[in-house]
Design a protein around this motif. Structure first.
Motif, short mmCIF file in Angstrom:
data_model
loop_
_atom_site.label_atom_id
_atom_site.label_comp_id
_atom_site.label_asym_id
_atom_site.label_seq_id
_atom_site.Cartn_x
_atom_site.Cartn_y
_atom_site.Cartn_z
N SER A 44 0.66 -16.26 4.92
CA SER A 44 1.44 -17.04 3.95
C SER A 44 1.12 -16.59 2.52
O SER A 44 2.02 -16.50 1.67
N VAL A 45 -0.15 -16.25 2.24
CA VAL A 45 -0.52 -15.74 0.92
C VAL A 45 0.12 -14.37 0.71
O VAL A 45 0.67 -14.09 -0.37
N MET A 46 0.09 -13.52 1.74
CA MET A 46 0.72 -12.20 1.62
C MET A 46 2.23 -12.33 1.40
O MET A 46 2.82 -11.57 0.62
N GLY A 47 2.85 -13.30 2.05
CA GLY A 47 4.28 -13.53 1.86
C GLY A 47 4.60 -13.98 0.45
O GLY A 47 5.61 -13.56 -0.14
N GLU A 48 3.76 -14.83 -0.12
CA GLU A 48 3.97 -15.28 -1.50
C GLU A 48 3.79 -14.12 -2.49
O GLU A 48 4.50 -14.04 -3.49
N LEU A 49 2.84 -13.24 -2.21
CA LEU A 49 2.66 -12.06 -3.06
C LEU A 49 3.90 -11.18 -3.02
O LEU A 49 4.38 -10.72 -4.06
N ASN A 50 4.45 -10.97 -1.85
CA ASN A 50 5.64 -10.15 -1.70
C ASN A 50 6.84 -10.81 -2.38
O ASN A 50 7.63 -10.15 -3.04
N ARG A 51 6.98 -12.11 -2.22
CA ARG A 51 8.10 -12.83 -2.83
C ARG A 51 8.05 -12.78 -4.36
O ARG A 51 9.07 -12.72 -5.03
N ALA A 52 6.84 -12.75 -4.92
CA ALA A 52 6.68 -12.69 -6.37
C ALA A 52 6.88 -11.27 -6.90
O ALA A 52 6.89 -11.06 -8.11
N GLY A 53 7.04 -10.30 -6.01
CA GLY A 53 7.24 -8.91 -6.45
C GLY A 53 5.95 -8.16 -6.68
O GLY A 53 5.95 -7.09 -7.27
N LEU A 54 4.85 -8.70 -6.21
CA LEU A 54 3.55 -8.05 -6.34
C LEU A 54 3.29 -7.25 -5.07
O LEU A 54 2.76 -7.76 -4.09
N ASN A 55 3.70 -5.99 -5.09
CA ASN A 55 3.65 -5.16 -3.89
C ASN A 55 2.49 -4.18 -3.85
O ASN A 55 2.29 -3.53 -2.84
N ARG A 56 1.75 -4.04 -4.94
CA ARG A 56 0.58 -3.15 -4.96
C ARG A 56 -0.64 -3.95 -4.51
O ARG A 56 -1.48 -4.35 -5.30
N VAL A 57 -0.73 -4.19 -3.21
CA VAL A 57 -1.76 -5.05 -2.64
C VAL A 57 -2.78 -4.20 -1.91
O VAL A 57 -2.42 -3.33 -1.11
N SER A 58 -4.05 -4.44 -2.18
CA SER A 58 -5.15 -3.78 -1.48
C SER A 58 -6.00 -4.86 -0.83
O SER A 58 -6.28 -5.89 -1.43
N LEU A 59 -6.41 -4.61 0.40
CA LEU A 59 -7.27 -5.54 1.12
C LEU A 59 -8.71 -5.08 0.94
O LEU A 59 -9.04 -3.93 1.21
N VAL A 60 -9.57 -5.98 0.49
CA VAL A 60 -10.97 -5.66 0.21
C VAL A 60 -11.78 -5.89 1.47
O VAL A 60 -11.70 -6.94 2.10
#
Length: 145
Positions: free
Chosen positions: A122-138
């Protein structure tokens, strides 16, 4: 009755000192080393998260990334500020529009290894919906175990 004064031979100049005293330099460097050793662990992110392990290499970052963390209780943090699931979309939309260069900032997602997969997605979906696509998993690297 004469005073024993050193005689001045030569041109009256003092000879240059040939030794360099490095003891104060070493003392200062040791103090700085101790200060950095004490403060370095404090510079990590403030939300305690039990990260999973990975053999992937670290990424080079040009600008300061936004950190999104999900702890073992399922609480969501954006840059060490706790948010509810209802507040998350507004905060992410603000982050997406706040960048002056027009390019969305890099997002670092840190999730506890015991985090519910549905909560994470759900957090990843909200990031995608906001247009924040440069996501790295730590994750923890092999040398950080």
């Amino acid at each position: 009755m004469g005073a024993n004064l050193p005689s001045r031979r030569g041109r009256g100049r003092r000879a240059p000192m040939a030794d360099i005293n490095v003891t104060p330099l070493v003392d200062v460097m040791l103090v700085l080393l101790i200060i950095f050793m004490v403060t370095a662990p404090l510079l990590t992110a403030g939300v305690p998260v039990n990260l999973p392990e990975s053999r992937a290499k670290a990424l080079d970052q040009e600008q300061e990334p936004v950190q999104v963390a999900i702890d073992d209780a399922g609480r969501i943090f954006v840059n060490d500020n706790e948010l509810t699931e209802a507040q998350l979309p507004d905060a992410l939309a603000e982050i997406a529009t706040a960048n002056a260069t027009g390019e969305p900032p890099a997002i670092l997602v840190r999730a506890d290894r015991t985090t519910n997969y549905g909560k994470f997605m759900s957090v990843m979906g909200e990031l995608n919906r906001a247009g924040l696509n440069r996501v790295s998993l730590v994750t923890l690297g092999a040398s950080e175990r």
